[in-house]
Design an enzyme around this catalytic site. Structure first.
Site, PDB file in Angstrom:
ATOM      1  N   ASN A  32      47.197  39.079  41.389  1.00 51.98           N
ATOM      2  CA  ASN A  32      48.098  39.460  42.496  1.00 51.98           C
ATOM      3  C   ASN A  32      48.166  38.280  43.295  1.00 51.98           C
ATOM      4  OD1 ASN A  32      45.740  38.849  43.920  1.00 51.98           O
ATOM      5  ND2 ASN A  32      45.812  40.911  44.976  1.00 51.98           N
ATOM      6  N   VAL A  57      44.350  44.272  40.724  1.00 51.17           N
ATOM      7  CA  VAL A  57      43.257  45.140  39.858  1.00 51.17           C
ATOM      8  C   VAL A  57      42.642  45.975  40.415  1.00 51.17           C
ATOM      9  CG1 VAL A  57      43.364  43.228  38.158  1.00 51.17           C
ATOM     10  CG2 VAL A  57      41.477  43.421  40.027  1.00 51.17           C
ATOM     11  N   GLY A 102      36.345  49.943  33.525  1.00 51.57           N
ATOM     12  CA  GLY A 102      36.810  51.269  32.873  1.00 51.57           C
ATOM     13  C   GLY A 102      37.984  50.671  31.904  1.00 51.57           C
ATOM     14  N   TYR A 145      31.454  39.490  50.711  1.00 50.04           N
ATOM     15  CA  TYR A 145      31.432  38.807  49.258  1.00 50.04           C
ATOM     16  C   TYR A 145      30.128  38.910  48.796  1.00 50.04           C
ATOM     17  CZ  TYR A 145      32.324  35.108  45.900  1.00 50.04           C
ATOM     18  OH  TYR A 145      32.262  34.355  44.759  1.00 50.04           O
TER      19      TYR A 145
END
Ligand code: UDP
Length: 311
Positions: A32, A57, A102, A145
């Site tokens: 992105n 994503v 997935g 993070y």
């Protein structure tokens, strides 16, 4: 063979695109561009086996056709970045990992997670081996993070155990080299840039905290060996040569021939005191050992920064 790399326009992701293309694979790079840049993959534009998809994503991912490998490298990775992008960091580590797993499951692809030495937090064990569970402050500024990556590891193991997805987890320690963002805020770009521009080198705290720096080519070699192995438990990848930050600053000053001075600044909250990978597992299982020492690696990295400054 076809691979998808999320975060493929980032520092590590773009080097992996190069390497997988060199291995003969077809590569889909998804990014992105939040912290990645098309500059890192511009040289691949127009290559028949390479495709770039500008995409976040954390949303449902659709990819046409088959996939054999899915490498999840999307995430802000510099402490400065994840302090400024806390929600995006949590989302890509949690929601993003869910979507990418997935996808790997649907495609029956082998999935590799880019995890991190940050899962060990401010470690109470030294050096850090894979069986150390870590010392992380979940609500501190770095927690966004550290906990996202810990969740990502847990989710990866759940998909492996429950759904039978073929998975790999690389715990990546401090890595440096060409294509790091000039101002990403990490110690390697900061010091090189400061030294080249005649500015003071900003050593946080007294500089006695340690890090162990791995050159990017060594790291990529480790990732590829792990990907092509059968190891589903986490594996540390990094260079065990440990330096204090103040010694690292002196090394950069010497190699750049800079007259800059060292300026001490406050230590960031929860900054790990020590960090050194125990890589016995990678040595044994993957027959991997970093080859590039710090001086040699810096000599390959400094020209990149010189060139970027000149642009
Ligand atoms: N650091 C520093 N000066 C800088 C940037 C970082 O002294 O300009 C220190 C930082 O406090 C940490 C180490 O260098 O102890 C490595 O920091 P970095 O941001 O590269 O990543 P980290 O290893 O903390 O994730």
């Amino acid at each position: 063979m076809r691979a998808l790399i999320t975060g493929g326009a980032g520092f590590l992701g773009s080097h992996l695109c190069d390497r997988l293309l060199a291995e003969g694979l077809e590569v889909i790079c998804m990014d992105n561009l939040l912290t990645g840049s098309t500059d890192n993959i511009a040289h691949l534009a127009g290559q028949r086996r390479f495709q770039f998809i500008h995409y976040d994503v954390t949303n449902y991912i659709f990819v046409e056709g088959s996939l054999d490998y899915v490498l999840h490298f999307a995430s802000p990775a510099s402490p400065i970045d994840y302090l400024q992008l806390p929600i995006q960091t949590l989302k890509v580590g949690a929601l993003g990992t869910h979507k990418v797993l997935g996808l790997a499951m649907a495609k029956k692809a082998c999935f590799l997670l880019a995890s991190t030495s940050e899962v060990y937090g401010d470690p109470l064990a030294h050096p850090q081996a894979e069986d150390y569970w870590g010392n992380v402050n979940p609500i501190g500024p770095r927690g966004v993070y550290d906990e996202a990556k810990r969740f990502a590891e847990a989710l990866t193991m759940a998909y492996h155990r429950y759904h039978g997805v073929d998975t790999r987890i690389a715990r990546i320690f401090n890595t440096y080299g060409p294509r790091m963002r000039l101002k990403d805020g990490r110690v390697v770009p900061n010091f090189i840039l400061q030294a080249l521009q005649g500015e003071d080198l900003t050593v946080y705290g007294d500089g006695s905290q340690t890090r162990s720096f791995c050159y990017v080519d060594d790291l990529v070699e480790g990732i590829i060996k792990l990907l092509f192995s059968k190891e589903t438990e986490p594996v540390n990848l990094g260079n065990p040569d440990e330096f204090s930050i103040v010694d690292f600053a002196r090394e950069v000053l010497e190699l750049t021939g800079s007259k800059s001075r060292i300026l001490h600044q406050p230590l960031p909250v929860d900054d790990p005191r020590v960090r050194q990978p125990d890589i016995a597992k990678a040595r044994n299982i993957l027959n991997w050992n970093p080859q590039v020492g710090l001086r040699e690696g810096l000599k390959k990295t400094i020209p990149y920064f010189k060139e970027k400054i000149a642009i």
